[in-house]
Design a protein around this motif. Structure first.
Motif, PDB file in Angstrom:
ATOM      1  N   LEU A   1      72.437  35.654  32.182  1.00  0.00           N
ATOM      2  CA  LEU A   1      72.074  36.253  33.979  1.00  0.00           C
ATOM      3  C   LEU A   1      73.621  36.235  34.281  1.00  0.00           C
TER       4      LEU A   1
ATOM      5  N   THR B   1      63.244  29.594  32.671  1.00  0.00           N
ATOM      6  CA  THR B   1      61.920  30.121  32.777  1.00  0.00           C
ATOM      7  C   THR B   1      61.260  32.108  32.138  1.00  0.00           C
ATOM      8  N   GLU B   2      62.599  32.411  31.820  1.00  0.00           N
ATOM      9  CA  GLU B   2      62.708  34.191  32.325  1.00  0.00           C
ATOM     10  C   GLU B   2      62.994  34.056  30.923  1.00  0.00           C
TER      11      GLU B   2
ATOM     12  N   ALA C   1      67.588  38.897  36.920  1.00  0.00           N
ATOM     13  CA  ALA C   1      66.605  37.368  35.460  1.00  0.00           C
ATOM     14  C   ALA C   1      65.362  38.117  34.885  1.00  0.00           C
ATOM     15  N   ARG C   2      65.098  39.274  35.966  1.00  0.00           N
ATOM     16  CA  ARG C   2      63.554  39.641  35.329  1.00  0.00           C
ATOM     17  C   ARG C   2      64.190  41.128  34.728  1.00  0.00           C
ATOM     18  N   GLN C   3      65.404  41.837  35.799  1.00  0.00           N
ATOM     19  CA  GLN C   3      65.554  42.781  34.552  1.00  0.00           C
ATOM     20  C   GLN C   3      66.333  43.191  34.180  1.00  0.00           C
TER      21      GLN C   3
ATOM     22  N   LYS D   1      65.326  40.623  31.572  1.00  0.00           N
ATOM     23  CA  LYS D   1      64.454  40.324  30.993  1.00  0.00           C
ATOM     24  C   LYS D   1      63.398  41.884  29.849  1.00  0.00           C
ATOM     25  N   ALA D   2      64.135  42.366  30.870  1.00  0.00           N
ATOM     26  CA  ALA D   2      63.025  43.426  30.293  1.00  0.00           C
ATOM     27  C   ALA D   2      63.418  44.416  29.875  1.00  0.00           C
TER      28      ALA D   2
ATOM     29  N   SER E   1      66.290  35.735  40.335  1.00  0.00           N
ATOM     30  CA  SER E   1      64.970  36.191  39.554  1.00  0.00           C
ATOM     31  C   SER E   1      64.608  37.342  39.905  1.00  0.00           C
ATOM     32  N   ASP E   2      65.352  37.809  40.460  1.00  0.00           N
ATOM     33  CA  ASP E   2      65.955  39.456  40.222  1.00  0.00           C
ATOM     34  C   ASP E   2      65.966  40.221  39.314  1.00  0.00           C
TER      35      ASP E   2
ATOM     36  N   THR F   1      66.120  29.557  36.717  1.00  0.00           N
ATOM     37  CA  THR F   1      65.716  30.431  36.271  1.00  0.00           C
ATOM     38  C   THR F   1      65.601  31.288  34.825  1.00  0.00           C
TER      39      THR F   1
ATOM     40  N   ARG G   1      63.818  43.552  26.451  1.00  0.00           N
ATOM     41  CA  ARG G   1      62.422  43.896  25.594  1.00  0.00           C
ATOM     42  C   ARG G   1      62.603  45.892  25.554  1.00  0.00           C
TER      43      ARG G   1
END
Length: 341
Positions: free
Chosen positions: A312, A304-305, A333-335, A337-338, A330-331, A301, A341
């Motif tokens: 993580l 990918t992210e 990880a996306r947090q 990543k956001a 995954s959830d 993950t 940014r």
């Protein structure tokens, strides 16, 4: 560690190489591999050889990985190889069912462990009763035990004894403990139960053998260990090393050191793609208190992210994620990543 001979002359070593070790190879051991190691462990005099999907009976699934073989094939294969050792299985309610337990005993399981999160021993009541009704040895173990205090763990273990467990104990699922942590918890449990106490260590911080010795000194009489430390992430307590160290400490295991060294060679040659290693990810997992079996999905993950897998792991630890919650990786990880940014 007190290296003088112990008053307690024997420790039972429980070998989950063919179950917990399965995590290290994505649950893909074949029948020949199972048979080869079971034969070697049996020759060494291992008391219990545990077998199955890494997450236990009924756990083969798309969510956490399908095993190459079904439960019945794994159990039948290992049972045929054991002439001395008893066969063990592991089940966590929610993955397995009473039907799975009945099938396992039918296929020759002698020792059945029912597992629960460290504060949820109440979910073991029904299945411990089923195991007793099936006339197999019923054991209860608490997962991710670093998440509970010594007193809480003692209460939960006493509850499992009330439900019919004939041995109870704790798993250091994340390899998070220091020896003093183990001493406090095993002492607390041993003070309130009149059945054998179990300790299962992982080696994320390089302390699995030391923690197992601390458990023995504190009153544990059933210790888990795998050949070559075969297991997820940094691996488990290394069986052949533990046998040698216990021998030096004057503790009897009834295991032949020479034969268990030979069994470790079989594991290295036949089961492992590579020996367990304490890499940066294993250390992060241990410090964060995250289940070692998350290593593969976390790495995938993170790749990918495009984030750091150590970040993580630490984030998962903050959220106290446990086995069975792989979908949260995954959830989170996306947090991350956001937020970056």
């Amino acid at each position: 560690m007190d290296t003088t001979p112990h008053e307690r002359t024997r420790i039972l070593l429980h070998d989950p190489t063919l179950r917990d070790g399965h995590h290290a190879v994505g649950h893909q051991l074949d029948a020949d591999q199972l048979r080869a190691y079971a034969t070697a462990a049996n020759a060494a005099g291992v008391s219990v050889v545990e077998v199955g999907h890494g997450n236990g009976l009924g756990a083969s699934s798309l969510q956490i990985g399908r095993a190459r073989l079904d439960d019945a094939t794994m159990l039948t294969t290992v049972r045929e190889a054991l002439t001395f050792s008893r066969m063990g299985v592991f089940m966590a309610p929610g993955w397995g069912t009473s039907k799975d337990l009945a099938a396992a005993v039918h296929h020759g399981a002698d020792v059945v462990r029912i597992a629960a999160h460290c504060t949820e021993a109440d979910v073991t009541e029904r299945h411990l009763g089923v195991v007793r009704d099936l006339r197999a040895e019923a054991q209860g173990v608490l997962l991710m035990s670093h998440m509970a205090s010594p007193g809480e763990l003692a209460e939960q273990c006493a509850l499992m004894v009330k439900f019919g467990a004939q041995a109870v104990g704790i798993m250091d699922s994340a390899g998070h403990y220091l020896p003093g942590d183990v001493t406090e918890r095993v002492h607390a449990i041993a003070d309130v139960v009149d059945v054998p106490v179990i300790f299962h260590g992982h080696n994320n911080l390089g302390l699995a053998v030391a923690n197992s010795l601390a458990a023995v000194d504190a009153g544990a009489s059933v210790i888990d260990a795998t050949a070559g430390g075969f297991g997820a992430g940094a691996g488990n307590t290394q069986l052949e090393v533990l046998v040698a160290v216990l021998e030096r400490c004057g503790v009897e295991t009834d295991i032949s050191l020479r034969e268990i060294l030979a069994a470790a060679d079989v594991a290295a040659e036949r089961l492992m793609k590579a020996p367990p290693a304490i890499d940066s990810i294993a250390v992060a997992s241990g410090l964060a208190g995250v289940f070692s079996g998350f290593k593969r999905p976390v790495l995938q993950t993170a790749r990918t992210e495009g984030i750091d897998p150590i970040d993580l792991f630490l984030a998962l630890g903050e959220r106290q994620v446990v086995a069975g919650q792989e979908d949260l990786i995954s959830d989170v990880a996306r947090q991350l990543k956001a937020a970056t940014r």
